[in-house]
Design a protein around this motif. Structure first.
Motif, mmCIF file in Angstrom:
data_model
loop_
_atom_site.group_PDB
_atom_site.id
_atom_site.type_symbol
_atom_site.label_atom_id
_atom_site.label_comp_id
_atom_site.label_asym_id
_atom_site.label_seq_id
_atom_site.Cartn_x
_atom_site.Cartn_y
_atom_site.Cartn_z
ATOM 1 N N THR A 1 0.701 -1.280 -0.074
ATOM 2 C CA THR A 1 0.247 0.039 0.252
ATOM 3 C C THR A 1 0.816 1.225 0.069
ATOM 4 N N ARG A 2 2.035 1.438 0.268
ATOM 5 C CA ARG A 2 3.055 2.242 0.173
ATOM 6 C C ARG A 2 4.428 1.626 0.337
ATOM 7 N N PHE A 3 5.227 2.196 -0.639
ATOM 8 C CA PHE A 3 6.792 1.726 -0.556
ATOM 9 C C PHE A 3 7.649 2.940 -0.382
ATOM 10 N N VAL A 4 8.449 2.846 0.708
ATOM 11 C CA VAL A 4 9.390 4.084 1.104
ATOM 12 C C VAL A 4 10.672 3.411 1.244
ATOM 13 N N TRP A 5 11.697 4.382 0.893
ATOM 14 C CA TRP A 5 13.232 4.061 0.768
ATOM 15 C C TRP A 5 13.674 5.418 1.518
ATOM 16 N N LEU B 1 6.737 -3.141 -9.998
ATOM 17 C CA LEU B 1 5.361 -2.988 -9.526
ATOM 18 C C LEU B 1 4.270 -2.817 -10.501
ATOM 19 N N GLY B 2 4.748 -2.536 -11.768
ATOM 20 C CA GLY B 2 3.812 -2.208 -12.724
ATOM 21 C C GLY B 2 3.020 -0.851 -12.674
ATOM 22 N N LEU B 3 3.371 0.004 -12.046
ATOM 23 C CA LEU B 3 2.766 1.426 -11.935
ATOM 24 C C LEU B 3 3.389 2.330 -12.779
ATOM 25 N N THR B 4 2.249 3.032 -13.337
ATOM 26 C CA THR B 4 2.804 4.350 -14.099
ATOM 27 C C THR B 4 2.977 5.514 -13.129
ATOM 28 N N VAL B 5 4.273 6.218 -13.089
ATOM 29 C CA VAL B 5 4.437 6.949 -11.980
ATOM 30 C C VAL B 5 4.901 8.272 -13.007
ATOM 31 N N PRO B 6 4.205 9.439 -12.458
ATOM 32 C CA PRO B 6 4.406 10.620 -13.167
ATOM 33 C C PRO B 6 5.985 11.175 -13.079
ATOM 34 N N LEU C 1 18.036 13.376 -3.077
ATOM 35 C CA LEU C 1 16.497 13.239 -3.310
ATOM 36 C C LEU C 1 16.171 13.246 -4.824
ATOM 37 N N ASP C 2 16.648 14.253 -5.615
ATOM 38 C CA ASP C 2 16.552 14.355 -7.128
ATOM 39 C C ASP C 2 17.124 13.038 -7.757
ATOM 40 N N ALA C 3 18.172 12.843 -7.196
ATOM 41 C CA ALA C 3 19.022 11.366 -7.801
ATOM 42 C C ALA C 3 18.161 10.090 -7.625
ATOM 43 N N ALA C 4 17.329 10.181 -6.474
ATOM 44 C CA ALA C 4 16.625 8.862 -6.323
ATOM 45 C C ALA C 4 15.469 8.874 -7.124
ATOM 46 N N ILE C 5 14.971 9.949 -7.721
ATOM 47 C CA ILE C 5 13.795 9.821 -8.461
ATOM 48 C C ILE C 5 13.556 8.734 -9.643
ATOM 49 N N GLY C 6 14.782 8.811 -10.337
ATOM 50 C CA GLY C 6 15.028 8.064 -11.492
ATOM 51 C C GLY C 6 14.830 6.506 -11.175
ATOM 52 N N PRO C 7 15.777 6.092 -10.189
ATOM 53 C CA PRO C 7 15.508 4.640 -9.811
ATOM 54 C C PRO C 7 14.286 4.382 -9.267
ATOM 55 N N VAL C 8 13.747 5.096 -8.260
ATOM 56 C CA VAL C 8 12.429 4.727 -7.559
ATOM 57 C C VAL C 8 11.366 4.506 -8.647
ATOM 58 N N SER C 9 11.323 5.496 -9.577
ATOM 59 C CA SER C 9 10.329 5.576 -10.921
ATOM 60 C C SER C 9 10.377 4.507 -11.501
ATOM 61 N N ARG C 10 11.930 3.985 -11.923
ATOM 62 C CA ARG C 10 12.191 2.703 -12.748
ATOM 63 C C ARG C 10 11.396 1.317 -11.893
ATOM 64 N N PHE C 11 11.599 1.434 -10.638
ATOM 65 C CA PHE C 11 11.472 0.157 -9.758
ATOM 66 C C PHE C 11 9.937 0.149 -9.804
ATOM 67 N N ALA C 12 9.202 1.244 -9.512
ATOM 68 C CA ALA C 12 7.605 1.424 -9.440
ATOM 69 C C ALA C 12 7.055 0.871 -11.007
ATOM 70 N N GLU C 13 7.796 1.138 -11.928
ATOM 71 C CA GLU C 13 7.129 0.884 -13.184
ATOM 72 C C GLU C 13 7.445 -0.768 -13.599
ATOM 73 N N SER D 1 -3.596 1.600 -11.323
ATOM 74 C CA SER D 1 -2.441 1.101 -11.948
ATOM 75 C C SER D 1 -1.406 2.371 -12.047
ATOM 76 N N SER D 2 -1.715 3.628 -11.196
ATOM 77 C CA SER D 2 -0.549 4.552 -11.181
ATOM 78 C C SER D 2 0.021 4.588 -9.869
ATOM 79 N N GLY D 3 0.789 5.369 -9.916
ATOM 80 C CA GLY D 3 1.371 5.638 -8.268
ATOM 81 C C GLY D 3 1.711 7.191 -8.112
ATOM 82 N N GLU D 4 1.535 7.587 -6.909
ATOM 83 C CA GLU D 4 2.139 8.943 -6.438
ATOM 84 C C GLU D 4 3.523 8.880 -5.943
ATOM 85 N N MET D 5 4.266 9.828 -6.587
ATOM 86 C CA MET D 5 5.660 9.546 -5.897
ATOM 87 C C MET D 5 5.902 10.701 -4.931
#
Length: 93
Positions: free
Chosen positions: A24-28, A80-85, A65-77, A49-53
């Motif tokens: 229900t929530r994924f935190v790093w 987890l199969g989520l579309t992340v903006p 924090l900005d450097a983590a956006i790419g890896p986290v969004s790639r993991f989510a997609e 099917s989407s996710g809020e980052m």
């Protein structure tokens, strides 16, 4: 964690662990590699099917924090199969 607005770190970590188990929530935690010092949190909250980052960095650590956006969004997609903006909310959940 109090510098990120978390009053009870133990409760936050326990809640984050439960949310991973329930998907229900994924935190790093973003930490300094040499010391383990927590400098930011980033996460994804699924919504269908989407996710809020979202994420929040301590003062002076926005670049980490900005450097983590790419890896986290790639993991989510990918995992987890989520579309992340591309954008995210600067807060913690």
């Amino acid at each position: 964690m109090s510098l990120l607005g978390v009053d009870s770190p133990a409760d936050y970590v326990a809640s984050a662990n439960d949310d991973w188990d329930n998907e229900t929530r994924f935190v790093w935690a973003i930490c300094i590699p040499t010391t383990g010092e927590l400098i930011a949190l980033i996460g994804v909250t699924p919504d269908g099917s989407s996710g809020e980052m979202w994420g929040l960095a301590r003062e002076g650590y926005d670049e980490a924090l900005d450097a983590a956006i790419g890896p986290v969004s790639r993991f989510a997609e990918g995992a987890l199969g989520l579309t992340v903006p591309e954008h995210f909310t600067r807060t913690i959940r």
